[in-house]
Design a protein around this motif. Structure first.
Motif, mmCIF file in Angstrom:
data_model
loop_
_atom_site.group_PDB
_atom_site.id
_atom_site.type_symbol
_atom_site.label_atom_id
_atom_site.label_comp_id
_atom_site.label_asym_id
_atom_site.label_seq_id
_atom_site.Cartn_x
_atom_site.Cartn_y
_atom_site.Cartn_z
ATOM 1 N N ARG A 76 21.555 -14.659 12.388
ATOM 2 C CA ARG A 76 20.320 -15.337 11.843
ATOM 3 C C ARG A 76 19.402 -14.689 10.903
ATOM 4 O O ARG A 76 18.720 -15.343 9.700
ATOM 5 N N SER A 77 18.938 -13.557 11.397
ATOM 6 C CA SER A 77 18.021 -12.866 10.581
ATOM 7 C C SER A 77 18.773 -12.464 9.340
ATOM 8 O O SER A 77 17.938 -12.309 8.271
ATOM 9 N N GLN A 79 20.744 -14.132 7.687
ATOM 10 C CA GLN A 79 21.098 -15.062 6.614
ATOM 11 C C GLN A 79 19.532 -15.543 6.002
ATOM 12 O O GLN A 79 19.261 -15.952 5.160
ATOM 13 N N GLN A 80 18.362 -15.397 7.033
ATOM 14 C CA GLN A 80 17.029 -15.782 6.484
ATOM 15 C C GLN A 80 16.848 -14.451 5.537
ATOM 16 O O GLN A 80 16.020 -14.761 4.615
#
Length: 142
Positions: A76-77, A79-80
């Motif tokens: 997720r990090s 992707q962010q």
């Protein structure tokens, strides 16, 4: 020998014979108890090993869950970070890959065939029959 001495000898012999028979019976009947005690000991040992394995397995699953959670958080990090970098550079947001597109790009592909070319393949109903023989085929004899 006197009558009294014979009685004492007989009493002693019967006492010794009874003690011997009793000891032999105890030895024979107690053999099952010894094997049962050995089995109980092995069962307790196996139960202890099983409890130990269950504890180890629980720890393994907890560790695997923690690692998976960390992996998802890192994904997720990442992707962010990609979205932030794309926005900072002024380019369009990165798109999600379309996995169904590969199936649409394929041309029509013939299905695999399990028969030979032509009208007389090996799965043909008249394969191996002579032209004049109209009798039904007999099963092979073993």
């Amino acid at each position: 020998m006197e009558q009294g001495n014979i009685n004492w000898v007989l009493i002693m012999a019967c006492l010794l014979a009874g003690a011997g028979i009793g000891a032999l019976g105890y030895h024979l009947l107690n053999g099952g108890a010894r094997s049962a005690q050995k089995l109980r000991k092995r069962l307790a040992e196996r139960d202890r090993e099983l409890t130990e394995l269950r504890g180890t397995l629980s720890e393994h699953f907890e560790r695997a869950d923690d690692l998976l959670s960390a992996l998802l958080a890192n994904g997720r990090s990442l992707q962010q970070e990609m979205h932030d970098t794309a926005a900072h550079c002024g380019s369009a947001q990165p798109s999600q890959p379309d996995l169904g597109q590969a199936d649409e790009d394929k041309q029509d592909v013939d299905a695999p065939r399990d028969y030979a070319d032509g009208n007389r393949g090996t799965l043909s109903e008249d394969f191996g029959l002579k032209s004049g023989d109209n009798a039904p085929a007999q099963p092979p004899r073993y």
